[in-house]
Write an enzyme that holds these catalytic residues in place. Structure first.
Site, PDB file in Angstrom:
ATOM      1  N   TRP A  37     -23.034  13.176 -45.840  1.00 56.30           N
ATOM      2  CA  TRP A  37     -24.803  12.230 -46.027  1.00 56.30           C
ATOM      3  C   TRP A  37     -24.999  13.667 -46.196  1.00 56.30           C
ATOM      4  O   TRP A  37     -26.900  13.068 -45.788  1.00 56.30           O
ATOM      5  CB  TRP A  37     -24.141  11.839 -43.907  1.00 56.30           C
ATOM      6  N   ASN A  38     -24.699  14.733 -46.441  1.00 62.77           N
ATOM      7  CA  ASN A  38     -26.002  15.644 -46.476  1.00 62.77           C
ATOM      8  C   ASN A  38     -27.045  15.723 -47.266  1.00 62.77           C
ATOM      9  O   ASN A  38     -27.911  16.944 -47.782  1.00 62.77           O
ATOM     10  CB  ASN A  38     -25.521  17.347 -45.807  1.00 62.77           C
ATOM     11  N   SER A  83     -15.261  16.530 -44.831  1.00 64.51           N
ATOM     12  CA  SER A  83     -14.669  17.648 -44.371  1.00 64.51           C
ATOM     13  C   SER A  83     -13.492  17.804 -44.436  1.00 64.51           C
ATOM     14  O   SER A  83     -12.806  17.264 -44.631  1.00 64.51           O
ATOM     15  CB  SER A  83     -15.141  17.379 -42.516  1.00 64.51           C
ATOM     16  N   LYS A 130     -18.234   5.235 -52.100  1.00 60.78           N
ATOM     17  CA  LYS A 130     -18.441   5.051 -50.376  1.00 60.78           C
ATOM     18  C   LYS A 130     -19.058   6.191 -49.699  1.00 60.78           C
ATOM     19  O   LYS A 130     -17.938   7.446 -49.307  1.00 60.78           O
ATOM     20  CB  LYS A 130     -16.775   5.023 -49.723  1.00 60.78           C
ATOM     21  N   GLU A 140     -13.797  18.388 -52.182  1.00 60.58           N
ATOM     22  CA  GLU A 140     -14.580  19.824 -51.750  1.00 60.58           C
ATOM     23  C   GLU A 140     -14.949  19.328 -50.544  1.00 60.58           C
ATOM     24  O   GLU A 140     -15.494  18.246 -49.785  1.00 60.58           O
ATOM     25  CB  GLU A 140     -15.782  19.335 -53.359  1.00 60.58           C
ATOM     26  N   GLU A 183     -16.559  26.199 -39.469  1.00 64.26           N
ATOM     27  CA  GLU A 183     -17.867  25.131 -39.446  1.00 64.26           C
ATOM     28  C   GLU A 183     -18.967  24.351 -38.091  1.00 64.26           C
ATOM     29  O   GLU A 183     -18.140  23.831 -37.730  1.00 64.26           O
ATOM     30  CB  GLU A 183     -17.690  24.417 -40.371  1.00 64.26           C
ATOM     31  N   CYS A 225     -22.718  22.530 -47.385  1.00 64.15           N
ATOM     32  CA  CYS A 225     -21.973  22.883 -47.235  1.00 64.15           C
ATOM     33  C   CYS A 225     -22.157  24.370 -47.837  1.00 64.15           C
ATOM     34  O   CYS A 225     -21.010  25.556 -47.609  1.00 64.15           O
ATOM     35  CB  CYS A 225     -20.507  22.502 -47.658  1.00 64.15           C
ATOM     36  N   ALA A 236     -21.348   8.248 -46.817  1.00 59.49           N
ATOM     37  CA  ALA A 236     -21.512   8.377 -45.505  1.00 59.49           C
ATOM     38  C   ALA A 236     -21.962   6.825 -44.397  1.00 59.49           C
ATOM     39  O   ALA A 236     -23.492   6.780 -44.850  1.00 59.49           O
ATOM     40  CB  ALA A 236     -21.729   9.335 -44.800  1.00 59.49           C
TER      41      ALA A 236
HETATM   42  P1  NAD Z   1     -16.912  13.788 -42.886  1.00 62.15           P
HETATM   43  O1  NAD Z   1     -15.382  14.110 -43.930  1.00 62.15           O
HETATM   44  O2  NAD Z   1     -17.035  13.334 -41.674  1.00 62.15           O
HETATM   45  O3  NAD Z   1     -16.996  12.073 -44.099  1.00 62.15           O
HETATM   46  C1  NAD Z   1     -17.178  12.108 -45.788  1.00 62.15           C
HETATM   47  C2  NAD Z   1     -16.572  11.320 -45.902  1.00 62.15           C
HETATM   48  O4  NAD Z   1     -15.528  10.712 -45.623  1.00 62.15           O
HETATM   49  C3  NAD Z   1     -17.927   9.996 -45.138  1.00 62.15           C
HETATM   50  O5  NAD Z   1     -17.497   9.052 -46.739  1.00 62.15           O
HETATM   51  C4  NAD Z   1     -16.759   9.621 -44.421  1.00 62.15           C
HETATM   52  O6  NAD Z   1     -16.766   7.653 -43.662  1.00 62.15           O
HETATM   53  C5  NAD Z   1     -15.685   9.425 -45.159  1.00 62.15           C
HETATM   54  N1  NAD Z   1     -13.917   9.298 -44.078  1.00 62.15           N
HETATM   55  C6  NAD Z   1     -13.806   9.423 -43.458  1.00 62.15           C
HETATM   56  N2  NAD Z   1     -12.768   9.601 -42.965  1.00 62.15           N
HETATM   57  C7  NAD Z   1     -12.393   8.842 -43.911  1.00 62.15           C
HETATM   58  C8  NAD Z   1     -10.804   8.712 -44.416  1.00 62.15           C
HETATM   59  N3  NAD Z   1      -9.526   9.175 -43.382  1.00 62.15           N
HETATM   60  N4  NAD Z   1     -10.141   8.377 -45.038  1.00 62.15           N
HETATM   61  C9  NAD Z   1     -11.918   7.874 -46.273  1.00 62.15           C
HETATM   62  N5  NAD Z   1     -12.311   8.522 -45.806  1.00 62.15           N
HETATM   63  C10 NAD Z   1     -12.730   9.269 -44.891  1.00 62.15           C
HETATM   64  O7  NAD Z   1     -17.573  14.586 -43.394  1.00 62.15           O
HETATM   65  P2  NAD Z   1     -19.496  14.581 -43.087  1.00 62.15           P
HETATM   66  O8  NAD Z   1     -19.926  14.608 -42.124  1.00 62.15           O
HETATM   67  O9  NAD Z   1     -19.770  13.465 -43.959  1.00 62.15           O
HETATM   68  O10 NAD Z   1     -20.553  15.598 -44.436  1.00 62.15           O
HETATM   69  C11 NAD Z   1     -19.915  16.792 -43.638  1.00 62.15           C
HETATM   70  C12 NAD Z   1     -18.831  17.760 -44.592  1.00 62.15           C
HETATM   71  O11 NAD Z   1     -19.034  18.028 -45.783  1.00 62.15           O
HETATM   72  C13 NAD Z   1     -19.340  19.245 -44.224  1.00 62.15           C
HETATM   73  O12 NAD Z   1     -18.359  19.317 -43.537  1.00 62.15           O
HETATM   74  C14 NAD Z   1     -19.691  19.837 -45.232  1.00 62.15           C
HETATM   75  O13 NAD Z   1     -19.188  21.284 -45.329  1.00 62.15           O
HETATM   76  C15 NAD Z   1     -18.632  19.301 -46.470  1.00 62.15           C
HETATM   77  N6  NAD Z   1     -19.388  19.139 -47.317  1.00 62.15           N
HETATM   78  C16 NAD Z   1     -18.527  19.983 -48.695  1.00 62.15           C
HETATM   79  C17 NAD Z   1     -19.219  20.050 -50.232  1.00 62.15           C
HETATM   80  C18 NAD Z   1     -18.731  20.195 -51.024  1.00 62.15           C
HETATM   81  O14 NAD Z   1     -19.206  20.275 -51.870  1.00 62.15           O
HETATM   82  N7  NAD Z   1     -17.757  20.903 -50.688  1.00 62.15           N
HETATM   83  C19 NAD Z   1     -20.865  19.550 -50.342  1.00 62.15           C
HETATM   84  C20 NAD Z   1     -21.592  18.171 -49.174  1.00 62.15           C
HETATM   85  C21 NAD Z   1     -20.478  18.742 -47.899  1.00 62.15           C
END
Ligand code: NAD
Length: 478
Positions: free
Chosen positions: A148-149, A226, A172, A249, A379, A283, A174
């Site tokens: 979502w960020n 995450s 898909k 990522e 984090e 991130c 967030a």
């Molecule tokens: P999250 O891991 O909770 O969710 C990310 C996505 O995965 C969402 O669409 C979520 O619905 C989906 N998801 C959750 N469980 C799943 C599963 N079991 N199977 C498949 N999909 C699933 O992360 P968040 O809270 O949306 O975002 C924040 C995180 O993202 C932080 O850890 C941040 O560091 C990371 N992030 C990384 C980057 C990068 O480029 N490395 C960029 C932005 C954010």
């Protein structure tokens, strides 16, 4: 209060549980009521993408590119509308939203143009009557899962190269920010993208996400989110019957090191911008400051002077930082603040809730944070910055590397020897010198090391296209 119900109803077609998409700066402001997708509806979306692959992959690449270029132009024309929705849905300031929208339409144009030059190579053959060459082909149906960020730019930096390469997609976003991707799909449709090439599904990660990732029709998964969820997806993909390409990522715990040779005014500016810009919800955010002991006291004074001027409020107003994204993240940030107080770190700034209708938190700084504390290692993803003193450059590099993550790292210094030492010894996918740890340019490859990414494939830049293509080698004899 502005409603986006029309946008939701047009592009988000689930029939499952109801979800309220709420403005984090005003909990009473419902942007739209959304019906989440059921597992069967996810399967339907995948089937649509499968059915459309033949047509889209045979569409000449310059034609695919033209559609992306057009989408970029349309997004640019609607930039203010995109930015407002981003601020209302995710909470970041309008200025930050506009920056993200600008990057997003430039990404569409960048990959639109790259579609015109997708190419293989020709190679000499040992046989005079043979020509060897390679051709690049799309993979099939790709699954794109986004956080979502950066609710627009991450979907775009996956979708644009995927489409340029000739893949069809299931995307898909967030659950917290589905409207942003609905608006992206709308722009692609207006630009001439045939229906079924991109299929938006919205729903809980554990249900909808798992269903997508485990489906044998999915040729590749590109996930940003995450580390915990990324590792789960890695396992699921490994258990499939079919070989599936995967790009991950993940999270970060990024450090900025202030060397004794640093311009301390610049260092304080970078620390505050990197730590509290985007409410620390990036991130690439700075969440650890490692300060050389020779400049510790002077730096701390400038840091506190700078953070006092940092303005917090609704992103639609003239502020530096908006609210935390939702109640869950808000509680998580507060728990870490309580933990810091209890474990012996010293709260030197902020730490309080700002009263109001949204999830507002003061920018928060702890000093005396040691490498065994959770504040140092985990984090948080909020406006909480920890400060640790280092006796010299060697110790600073050791501290920077003393976490499981390796996303970005920064150094503020003028000593070229210290800079080069830092650049070569720090384990991170992106290193910034006298720049904030946040902020990436779209033409440069990007991807984390250690638990911040799978290191298999880069995102952004020309490199990103490679994830979405496979290479066929042809021996043509006569
Ligand atoms: P999250 O891991 O909770 O969710 C990310 C996505 O995965 C969402 O669409 C979520 O619905 C989906 N998801 C959750 N469980 C799943 C599963 N079991 N199977 C498949 N999909 C699933 O992360 P968040 O809270 O949306 O975002 C924040 C995180 O993202 C932080 O850890 C941040 O560091 C990371 N992030 C990384 C980057 C990068 O480029 N490395 C960029 C932005 C954010």
């Amino acid at each position: 209060m502005k409603s986006y119900q029309g946008l939701a109803d047009k592009w988000i077609k689930g029939s499952g549980e109801e979800y309220l998409d709420i403005n984090p700066a005003d909990k009473d402001h419902v942007l739209a009521k959304i019906r989440l997708y059921t597992k069967d509806e996810v399967k339907e979306a995948i089937n649509k993408a499968v059915a459309k692959f033949d047509e889209w992959s045979r569409t000449p690449a310059p034609k695919r590119g033209s559609i992306l270029l057009k989408a970029g132009e349309l997004m640019e024309q609607e930039a203010q509308e995109f930015a407002l929705l981003m601020t209302l849905e995710e909470g970041k300031t309008l200025k930050d939203s506009m920056f993200e929208v600008t990057r997003s339409y430039n990404l569409l144009k960048f990959y639109g143009a790259l579609a015109f030059k997708i190419s293989g190579k020709t190679l000499p053959s040992a046989d005079p009557n043979t020509r060897i060459f390679t051709v690049k082909e799309p993979l099939g149906v790709v699954a794109l899962i986004t956080p979502w960020n950066f609710p627009l730019s991450i979907p775009v930096w996956k979708l644009a190269p995927a489409l340029a390469a000739g893949n069809t997609a299931v995307i898909k976003p967030a659950t917290k920010t589905p409207l942003m991707v609905a608006k992206l799909v709308e722009v692609l449709s207006k630009a001439g993208l045939p229906e079924g090439v991109v299929n938006l599904v919205v729903g809980k990660g554990s249900e909808v996400g798992d269903t997508i990732v485990s489906d044998d029709n999915i040729a590749a998964v590109s996930f940003t989110g995450s580390t915990e969820v990324g590792k789960r997806i890695y396992k699921l993909v490994g258990n499939k019957n079919r070989m599936t390409r995967i790009q991950l990522e993940l999270g970060g715990k990024n450090a900025l090191y202030v060397d004794k040779s640093a311009d301390l005014t610049l260092a304080a500016e970078l620390a505050v911008r990197g730590g509290f810009g985007l409410t620390g919800q990036s991130c690439t955010a700075t969440s650890r400051l490692i300060i050389n002991k020779d400049v510790y006291t002077q730096f701390k004074q400038r840091l506190l002077e700078r953070v006092k001027k940092w303005r917090v409020g609704p992103g639609t107003e003239d502020v530096d930082m908006g609210p935390v994204v939702d109640e869950g993240q808000f509680k998580k940030d507060l728990e870490y603040i309580e933990y810091g107080k209890n474990v012996g770190a010293k709260l030197i700034y902020g730490g309080n809730i700002i009263p109001g209708k949204g999830y507002f938190l003061e920018p928060t700084i702890f000093e005396g944070v040691t490498s065994d504390m959770r504040l140092f290692k985990e984090e948080i993803f909020g406006p909480v910055l920890s400060v640790t003193e280092a006796k010299d450059l060697d110790e600073a590099i050791r501290l920077v590397n003393a976490v499981d993550y390796g996303h970005t790292a920064g150094i503020v210094a003028s000593d070229i020897k210290a800079i080069n030492e830092f650049v070569s010894r720090v384990e991170a996918g992106v290193i910034k010198v006298n720049k904030p740890t946040v902020g990436l340019e779209l033409q440069a490859p990007f991807g984390g090391f250690k638990n911040s990414g799978a290191t298999t494939w880069k995102e952004m830049g020309e490199d990103a296209l490679e994830f979405y293509l496979k290479e066929k080698t042809v021996y043509e004899g006569w």
